[in-house]
Design a protein around this motif. Structure first.
Motif, PDB file in Angstrom:
ATOM      1  N   PRO A   1      -5.671 -13.736   8.485  1.00  0.00           N
ATOM      2  CA  PRO A   1      -5.721 -14.549   7.267  1.00  0.00           C
ATOM      3  C   PRO A   1      -5.477 -13.735   5.997  1.00  0.00           C
ATOM      4  N   ALA A   2      -6.067 -12.557   5.911  1.00  0.00           N
ATOM      5  CA  ALA A   2      -5.851 -11.700   4.742  1.00  0.00           C
ATOM      6  C   ALA A   2      -4.411 -11.208   4.697  1.00  0.00           C
ATOM      7  N   LEU A   3      -3.834 -10.898   5.858  1.00  0.00           N
ATOM      8  CA  LEU A   3      -2.459 -10.423   5.900  1.00  0.00           C
ATOM      9  C   LEU A   3      -1.478 -11.529   5.522  1.00  0.00           C
ATOM     10  N   LEU A   4      -1.795 -12.787   5.867  1.00  0.00           N
ATOM     11  CA  LEU A   4      -0.935 -13.900   5.464  1.00  0.00           C
ATOM     12  C   LEU A   4      -0.890 -14.004   3.940  1.00  0.00           C
ATOM     13  N   ARG A   5      -2.016 -13.809   3.297  1.00  0.00           N
ATOM     14  CA  ARG A   5      -2.019 -13.872   1.836  1.00  0.00           C
ATOM     15  C   ARG A   5      -1.147 -12.769   1.235  1.00  0.00           C
ATOM     16  N   ILE A   6      -1.208 -11.583   1.826  1.00  0.00           N
ATOM     17  CA  ILE A   6      -0.361 -10.480   1.354  1.00  0.00           C
ATOM     18  C   ILE A   6       1.106 -10.816   1.564  1.00  0.00           C
ATOM     19  N   ALA A   7       1.431 -11.345   2.752  1.00  0.00           N
ATOM     20  CA  ALA A   7       2.821 -11.709   3.048  1.00  0.00           C
ATOM     21  C   ALA A   7       3.332 -12.773   2.087  1.00  0.00           C
ATOM     22  N   LEU A   8       2.525 -13.778   1.807  1.00  0.00           N
ATOM     23  CA  LEU A   8       2.947 -14.841   0.890  1.00  0.00           C
ATOM     24  C   LEU A   8       3.147 -14.304  -0.521  1.00  0.00           C
ATOM     25  N   ASP A   9       2.302 -13.376  -0.943  1.00  0.00           N
ATOM     26  CA  ASP A   9       2.479 -12.764  -2.267  1.00  0.00           C
ATOM     27  C   ASP A   9       3.796 -11.990  -2.333  1.00  0.00           C
ATOM     28  N   CYS A  10       4.108 -11.248  -1.261  1.00  0.00           N
ATOM     29  CA  CYS A  10       5.363 -10.486  -1.230  1.00  0.00           C
ATOM     30  C   CYS A  10       6.569 -11.416  -1.234  1.00  0.00           C
ATOM     31  N   LEU A  11       6.492 -12.495  -0.449  1.00  0.00           N
ATOM     32  CA  LEU A  11       7.589 -13.447  -0.416  1.00  0.00           C
ATOM     33  C   LEU A  11       7.786 -14.091  -1.786  1.00  0.00           C
ATOM     34  N   ALA A  12       6.706 -14.478  -2.443  1.00  0.00           N
ATOM     35  CA  ALA A  12       6.812 -15.078  -3.777  1.00  0.00           C
ATOM     36  C   ALA A  12       7.426 -14.094  -4.769  1.00  0.00           C
ATOM     37  N   ASP A  13       7.057 -12.823  -4.643  1.00  0.00           N
ATOM     38  CA  ASP A  13       7.618 -11.798  -5.523  1.00  0.00           C
ATOM     39  C   ASP A  13       9.124 -11.659  -5.317  1.00  0.00           C
TER      40      ASP A  13
END
Length: 502
Positions: free
Chosen positions: A113-125
């Motif tokens: 779950p924490a890694l998904l949030r990191i991945a989504l932040d990177c994708l948004a960036d």
């Protein structure tokens, strides 16, 4: 180009090695040719082939290759989570380019779950900085046992609102069943994102396939977006050992300048990593590269290469179990060339002290180089530049083992003793001038009448491969439909297909 294009797309596959990386790179190349600012993205990658970015981050080699296809510099955001399997059923977790933990499968699941949030932040960036982001899935989107914490396939697609295309490998057989089964196993919410199919690695007349494609569209209500032909001899930064089978099944396009072939045997270690180091050798005219796992497969080799490994001590034990240590010792005594790279270099040392990777303590190395190795908790990630044979050499380093050289000649921050060379630098053989000079010395020591071709450019060969992938999409894919998916996002009104519907 038909006008501004902005959006994202996720390329999934019915299986591992179906062609996700190739299709993703091909779409990146196709868009880049049209002036679109495009970036690749893979939320989670499991691979032993990795690369170091300019700012010292470790990412999967496949994403570095896709960045090259897009004509952009690779960065950590393009592969925020990288898993590197080890010898004990555990994997090193690399987050945003830095190693953070060694975990088992169940432990890793709790981190998702924490890694998904990191991945989504990177994708948004990336989406904020590029016109288009082409995402690659991992494995299959229909791994229903893992769906509740998926961060790379449908979990990412649903969270980020991505349309999904699925690639199926027809060369394995059963492609229509794999495609229909993939869709039927997804929930209604996930199915809403799956928008079309690619058939990959097709051989023959596409007209014979058309009735099946028509039936697949009728059954799934999703169109075929292209039938991509098999590309014999394609080589591009494979993600894992599934890519090894065809890696050396290709021949350079020209003969050697000299009269003989130079034979190279590469040890196929169980936890082989960064085997892309041998790509440049395999592309050199007149050089025959082959895998080896037995002493007799080294007997007639002019050069033996010990490549990188994620488990130096465990793979050293494997090597000894097969008698390869004695074969290498005989070669060194006879003055016959051996090259060790990273983990392979560590194996050639006198001693290895490892309380980090294997936690085995002090282990005897092969003793073919005057070097002591001690594993450090911190991983070395670097992009060194130096020289050898009067040629400039650039490479990259990814290792925990720190080598202390106690003799011999200096060689790319490693050393040389007689006909045995060792270096921590990956990618050194991609430097054309250095590679030719090194092979000339290998040929002289081996007594071969071999002269490297003077004009072989590895970077140009890689660019030609990337152009082939762009051509693949431009020629064989429905590019208008791809543009609509990228720009329009998740299609509306796609019906749910329950299991057993036909």
């Amino acid at each position: 180009m038909k006008g501004p294009l902005r959006g994202s797309l996720l390329v999934a596959g019915t299986t591992s090695d179906a062609g996700k990386s190739v299709v993703t790179a091909g779409i990146c190349r196709w868009l880049a040719r049209q002036g679109v600012a495009v970036a690749p993205f893979k939320a989670q990658n499991m691979s032993l082939n990795s690369f170091v970015t300019n700012d010292g981050a470790e990412i999967g080699r496949a994403q570095a290759m896709q960045a090259a296809a897009a004509g952009v510099e690779p960065e950590a955001a393009m592969n925020p989570v990288l898993l590197k399997p080890g010898a004990d059923g555990r994997s090193q977790v690399v987050v945003l380019g830095q190693a953070v933990a060694e975990v088992g499968a169940l432990d890793y699941r709790e981190r998702k779950p924490a890694l998904l949030r990191i991945a989504l932040d990177c994708l948004a960036d990336l989406r904020a900085r590029y016109d288009v982001v082409v995402c690659e899935g991992a494995g299959s989107p229909a791994e229903i046992n893992l769906r509740d914490r998926d961060i790379a396939n449908m979990g990412l697609a649903v969270a980020a609102g991505l349309p999904v295309v699925v690639v199926g490998d027809i060369d394995r057989g059963g492609v229509f069943a794999a495609m229909y089964g993939t869709l039927a196993l997804l929930s209604a919410e996930d199915q809403r994102h799956l928008a079309g199919w690619f058939v990959n690695k097709f051989r023959g007349d596409v007209r014979l396939l058309k009735p099946g494609l028509d039936m697949l569209e009728q059954l799934t209500h999703r169109p075929s977006l292209g039938v991509l032909p098999m590309l014999p001899g394609l080589w591009l930064d494979a993600e894992d050992s599934l890519g090894l089978a065809g890696l050396l099944d290709r021949a350079p396009g020209a003969a050697a300048v000299g009269g003989e072939v130079l034979r190279v045997s590469v040890l196929r270690l169980p936890r082989l990593s960064n085997f892309t180091d041998i790509d440049a050798l395999a592309q050199e005219p007149g050089v025959l590269v082959r895998w080896a796992t037995r002493p007799e497969e080294l007997a007639d080799a002019d050069l033996v290469v010990l490549p990188g490994t994620r488990a130096t001590v465990a793979d050293l034990a494997w090597l000894r179990e097969r008698g390869l240590d004695a074969a290498l010792a005989r070669r060194a005594a006879e003055g016959r060339p051996v090259l060790g790279v990273c983990g392979g270099y560590q194996m050639l040392s006198r001693t290895i002290t490892d309380q980090v990777e294997s936690r085995a303590g002090v282990v005897a190395g092969l003793g073919l180089l005057p070097v002591r190795v001690e594993f450090a908790a911190a991983k070395t990630l670097a992009r060194p530049v130096g020289s050898a044979y009067g040629e400039t050499v650039a490479g990259y380093e990814i290792h925990h083992g720190v080598a202390t050289v106690e003799g011999g000649q200096s060689f790319l921050d490693g050393c040389r003793e007689g006909a045995v060379w060792g270096t921590t630098w990956h990618g050194a053989l991609e430097n054309d001038g250095f590679r030719r000079a090194f092979l000339r010395e290998v040929a002289a020591l081996a007594g071969r009448d071999f002269t490297p071709a003077p004009d072989t450019s590895f970077s140009a060969a890689r660019e030609r491969q990337l152009d082939l992938l762009g051509d693949l999409i431009e020629t064989h894919a429905d590019t208008d439909a791809l543009r609509r998916l990228i720009e329009g996002g998740v299609p509306s009104g796609l019906p749910f297909v329950p299991p057993g519907a036909p």
